[in-house]
Design a protein around this motif. Structure first.
Motif, mmCIF file in Angstrom:
data_model
loop_
_atom_site.group_PDB
_atom_site.id
_atom_site.type_symbol
_atom_site.label_atom_id
_atom_site.label_comp_id
_atom_site.label_asym_id
_atom_site.label_seq_id
_atom_site.Cartn_x
_atom_site.Cartn_y
_atom_site.Cartn_z
ATOM 1 N N ASP A 82 0.831 -1.207 0.000
ATOM 2 C CA ASP A 82 0.000 0.000 0.000
ATOM 3 C C ASP A 82 0.866 1.259 0.000
ATOM 4 O O ASP A 82 0.551 2.237 -0.680
ATOM 5 N N ALA A 83 1.957 1.220 0.755
ATOM 6 C CA ALA A 83 2.868 2.362 0.800
ATOM 7 C C ALA A 83 3.471 2.613 -0.582
ATOM 8 O O ALA A 83 3.522 3.765 -1.045
ATOM 9 N N VAL A 84 3.908 1.572 -1.247
ATOM 10 C CA VAL A 84 4.486 1.704 -2.596
ATOM 11 C C VAL A 84 3.446 2.287 -3.549
ATOM 12 O O VAL A 84 3.755 3.167 -4.366
ATOM 13 N N ALA A 85 2.214 1.838 -3.437
ATOM 14 C CA ALA A 85 1.145 2.350 -4.303
ATOM 15 C C ALA A 85 0.922 3.846 -4.070
ATOM 16 O O ALA A 85 0.710 4.605 -5.023
ATOM 17 N N VAL A 86 0.987 4.272 -2.825
ATOM 18 C CA VAL A 86 0.807 5.693 -2.496
ATOM 19 C C VAL A 86 1.961 6.510 -3.084
ATOM 20 O O VAL A 86 1.734 7.575 -3.673
ATOM 21 N N TYR A 87 3.172 6.029 -2.933
ATOM 22 C CA TYR A 87 4.333 6.744 -3.495
ATOM 23 C C TYR A 87 4.224 6.850 -5.014
ATOM 24 O O TYR A 87 4.505 7.907 -5.594
ATOM 25 N N ARG A 88 3.813 5.782 -5.662
ATOM 26 C CA ARG A 88 3.649 5.814 -7.121
ATOM 27 C C ARG A 88 2.529 6.765 -7.540
ATOM 28 O O ARG A 88 2.641 7.454 -8.551
ATOM 29 N N LYS A 89 1.464 6.769 -6.762
ATOM 30 C CA LYS A 89 0.340 7.686 -7.046
ATOM 31 C C LYS A 89 0.830 9.133 -6.981
ATOM 32 O O LYS A 89 0.470 9.955 -7.830
ATOM 33 N N LEU A 90 1.642 9.452 -5.999
ATOM 34 C CA LEU A 90 2.206 10.805 -5.900
ATOM 35 C C LEU A 90 3.004 11.136 -7.149
ATOM 36 O O LEU A 90 2.821 12.195 -7.751
ATOM 37 N N ALA A 91 3.873 10.233 -7.547
ATOM 38 C CA ALA A 91 4.735 10.487 -8.705
ATOM 39 C C ALA A 91 3.945 10.619 -9.997
ATOM 40 O O ALA A 91 4.304 11.433 -10.863
ATOM 41 N N THR A 92 2.864 9.864 -10.156
ATOM 42 C CA THR A 92 2.078 9.960 -11.387
ATOM 43 C C THR A 92 1.102 11.136 -11.366
ATOM 44 O O THR A 92 0.831 11.726 -12.410
ATOM 45 N N THR A 93 0.594 11.470 -10.200
ATOM 46 C CA THR A 93 -0.372 12.565 -10.095
ATOM 47 C C THR A 93 0.321 13.927 -10.153
ATOM 48 O O THR A 93 -0.217 14.878 -10.715
ATOM 49 N N PHE A 94 1.525 13.997 -9.578
ATOM 50 C CA PHE A 94 2.268 15.259 -9.509
ATOM 51 C C PHE A 94 3.691 15.055 -10.045
ATOM 52 O O PHE A 94 4.668 15.225 -9.309
ATOM 53 N N PRO A 95 3.834 14.705 -11.326
ATOM 54 C CA PRO A 95 5.167 14.370 -11.847
ATOM 55 C C PRO A 95 6.157 15.538 -11.828
ATOM 56 O O PRO A 95 7.369 15.316 -11.775
ATOM 57 N N GLU A 96 5.667 16.764 -11.836
ATOM 58 C CA GLU A 96 6.556 17.932 -11.852
ATOM 59 C C GLU A 96 6.920 18.419 -10.452
ATOM 60 O O GLU A 96 7.770 19.287 -10.296
ATOM 61 N N ASP A 97 6.277 17.869 -9.447
ATOM 62 C CA ASP A 97 6.538 18.297 -8.072
ATOM 63 C C ASP A 97 7.916 17.803 -7.621
ATOM 64 O O ASP A 97 8.348 16.715 -7.993
ATOM 65 N N ALA A 98 8.576 18.606 -6.809
ATOM 66 C CA ALA A 98 9.905 18.247 -6.311
ATOM 67 C C ALA A 98 9.886 16.957 -5.500
ATOM 68 O O ALA A 98 10.898 16.255 -5.421
ATOM 69 N N LEU A 99 8.753 16.597 -4.904
ATOM 70 C CA LEU A 99 8.669 15.386 -4.095
ATOM 71 C C LEU A 99 8.409 14.126 -4.910
ATOM 72 O O LEU A 99 8.469 13.017 -4.374
ATOM 73 N N ALA A 100 8.137 14.265 -6.204
ATOM 74 C CA ALA A 100 7.872 13.101 -7.041
ATOM 75 C C ALA A 100 9.087 12.161 -7.066
ATOM 76 O O ALA A 100 8.948 10.947 -6.977
#
Length: 184
Positions: free
Chosen positions: A158-176
């Motif tokens: 679930d944690a990995v899925a959340v991290y991937r969701k962040l990267a795909t939803t906000f690809p330009e964000d510094a936290l991606a």
């Protein structure tokens, strides 16, 4: 003594010393029976230096004298003083009043739960921020916090899925990039 602490506050270059001097000036004014001046100094410490230990001491004096303090500020000071139960209560009161800084309040509420080891509640509060305020500046931080809390709870997939969701939803964000790194 109060005048000397006021002078220290004026001469100090760092926030910690300023907050401490303001708190001590408030104590000295209170001891001298000058309560309005004491409250003024404590309010200044609370308002301008909420991250500092002197602000927490000043907050305690204000609360003990029934002086109204903004609930978000109160929660933030308690959070910085590692008084997580008090911070949680203050942030919840703030959110109950529909304050303008709801995103920050939800984020610090979740972080307070996480810091006290209540990771399931932290996940719930991070979710509340993500779902209720999807355009808030704290959403990407909430994704990282949620992923971390899920990892601590042993829910690694679930944690990995959340991290991937962040990267795909906000690809330009510094936290991606951080999210992808944590997912790996």
């Amino acid at each position: 003594a109060a005048a000397r602490y006021d002078a220290v506050n004026q001469a100090a270059g760092d926030a910690r010393t300023k907050a401490d001097a303001l708190n001590r000036a408030g104590e000295a004014y209170a001891a001298a029976g000058k309560h309005d001046m004491a409250i003024e100094r404590w309010n200044e410490a609370v308002t301008h230096y909420p991250e500092q230990p002197g602000a927490y001491a000043a907050l305690v004096y204000l609360v003990n004298r029934n002086v109204v303090v903004d609930e978000f500020l109160r929660g933030y000071i308690d959070f910085n003083a590692t008084q997580y139960e008090a911070a949680i209560a203050a942030f919840q009161r703030y959110l109950d009043k529909n304050g303008a800084r709801a995103g920050d309040a939800r984020y610090y509420l979740a972080l307070s739960y996480a810091r006290k080891g209540a990771n399931a509640q932290a996940v719930t509060e991070y979710d509340n921020l993500i779902k209720k305020l999807p355009k808030d500046k704290r959403v990407t931080d909430a994704y990282l916090g949620k992923g971390s809390a899920l990892g601590i709870l042993g829910k690694v997939d679930d944690a990995v899925a959340v991290y991937r969701k962040l990267a795909t939803t906000f690809p330009e964000d510094a936290l991606a990039d951080d999210a992808l790194w944590r997912a790996a």
